[in-house]
Design a protein around this motif. Structure first.
Motif, PDB file in Angstrom:
ATOM      1  N   HIS A  75     -22.623  21.219 -34.302  1.00 55.45           N
ATOM      2  CA  HIS A  75     -22.871  22.392 -33.429  1.00 55.45           C
ATOM      3  C   HIS A  75     -24.793  22.583 -33.211  1.00 55.45           C
ATOM      4  N   HIS A  79     -27.216  23.090 -30.149  1.00 56.15           N
ATOM      5  CA  HIS A  79     -28.493  23.458 -29.423  1.00 56.15           C
ATOM      6  C   HIS A  79     -29.665  23.093 -29.436  1.00 56.15           C
ATOM      7  N   HIS A 109     -19.329  24.241 -25.881  1.00 58.91           N
ATOM      8  CA  HIS A 109     -20.585  25.444 -26.092  1.00 58.91           C
ATOM      9  C   HIS A 109     -21.253  26.366 -25.552  1.00 58.91           C
ATOM     10  N   HIS A 113     -20.918  30.451 -25.401  1.00 61.25           N
ATOM     11  CA  HIS A 113     -22.218  31.043 -25.546  1.00 61.25           C
ATOM     12  C   HIS A 113     -22.746  31.395 -24.117  1.00 61.25           C
ATOM     13  N   HIS A 250     -26.767  34.272 -34.690  1.00 60.14           N
ATOM     14  CA  HIS A 250     -26.544  32.251 -34.319  1.00 60.14           C
ATOM     15  C   HIS A 250     -26.382  33.430 -32.668  1.00 60.14           C
TER      16      HIS A 250
HETATM   17 ZN   LIG Z   1     -23.725  28.291 -31.084  1.00 60.24          ZN
END
Ligand SMILES: [Zn+2]
Ligand SMILES: [Zn+2]
Length: 279
Positions: A75, A79, A109, A113, A250
């Motif tokens: 994860h 990012h 992912h 977002h 986050h």
């Molecule tokens: Zn994330």
């Protein structure tokens, strides 16, 4: 693109530049897994572990922890929160351990977002029922992988056929990768430790998404949003897994490797934690 840039570029960036990226990616892992199997056959590989031992009972939770930790490190890699040169590398290696591989984590992912808590477009939207969320997530993730392709490259009959073919290569790559793990570890360790640890780690990730999007507290299938949790079980989870339950933090600032450490002087006031049990 230079070789170095190719190795460090994120799958989602390559996916939006090259319509065949994901087919190549799955094809690569299919061949790499086949090569690993062929090598073990040629070398008459003896599995690392034999008949069940009492310590398998301890190895399973330890393996579960490693796989969960791997998911959450992946994860952070999606990012770009590790040093720039190694996000892709670490993500790919850990993606093999947890079998699902880095590209799907990355592409899905980023979509999460962009569309979080959108019932139609979030790849893993939540329901009040945790188990309904689990079954829905399993179906939706693959569907949204297709949708991401059509959003980027157009929803044409030709692209639909290509995506279907690509999905079969993707499933095939996963099966061959699992076969490689099976041969490498031995059938007993694979069935009693590796497989259950990975399944539980997958459930843990779904539970993390469910609880941090307020499904733990929401009473109807509507009141979902990223929240910060830091009491009871979630307090411990934050200390073990990079502050993952501080999920409002986050979503506001995905570039924090550990959103538990929120610098108010720099980032402004932090959204208060909602209590995990809805006091
Ligand atoms: Zn994330
Ligand atoms: Zn989220």
């Amino acid at each position: 693109m230079s070789a170095a840039a190719f190795i460090t570029a994120h799958p989602v960036a390559q996916f939006t530049k090259n319509r065949h990226f994901y087919a190549y990616y799955d094809g690569f892992w299919m061949l790499a897994s086949l090569a690993a199997v062929a090598l073990m056959v040629a070398a008459k590989w003896q599995p690392l572990f034999g008949a069940p031992q009492w310590w398998f009972a301890l190895a399973m939770p330890a393996m579960w922890f490693c796989c969960s930790w791997a998911h959450l490190t992946i994860h952070n890699c999606t990012h770009g929160n590790l040093p720039k040169a190694i996000n892709r590398l670490v993500g790919e290696l850990l993606g093999v351990l947890v079998v699902v591989r880095f590209a799907s984590w990355d592409i899905i992912h980023m979509r999460h977002h962009k569309y979080s808590d959108d019932r139609e477009k979030d790849p893993h939207p939540n329901f009040v029922s945790f188990w309904k969320t689990v079954s829905n997530t399993i179906v939706m993730v693959e569907k949204q992988l297709f949708q991401q392709y059509f959003d980027t490259w157009g929803d044409t009959p030709e692209n639909r056929r290509a995506e279907k073919r690509r999905a079969w290569v993707s499933y095939g790559a996963n099966i061959v990768l699992l076969a490689a793990w099976f041969m490498f570890l031995g059938p007993w360790f694979f069935l009693l430790v590796f497989a259950p640890a990975n399944l539980l780690a997958g459930l843990f990730v779904i539970h993390f998404n469910w609880s941090t999007h307020n499904a733990d507290r929401a009473k109807v299938d509507a009141d979902f949003r990223p929240v910060n949790l830091d009491s009871g079980y979630y307090w411990l989870g934050n200390r073990l897994f990079f502050g993952i339950y501080m999920h409002a933090n986050h979503h506001t600032n995905p570039r924090l490797a550990n959103p538990l450490f929120w610098d108010e002087a720099k980032l402004g006031p932090m959204e208060p934690c909602v209590d995990a049990k809805g006091k």
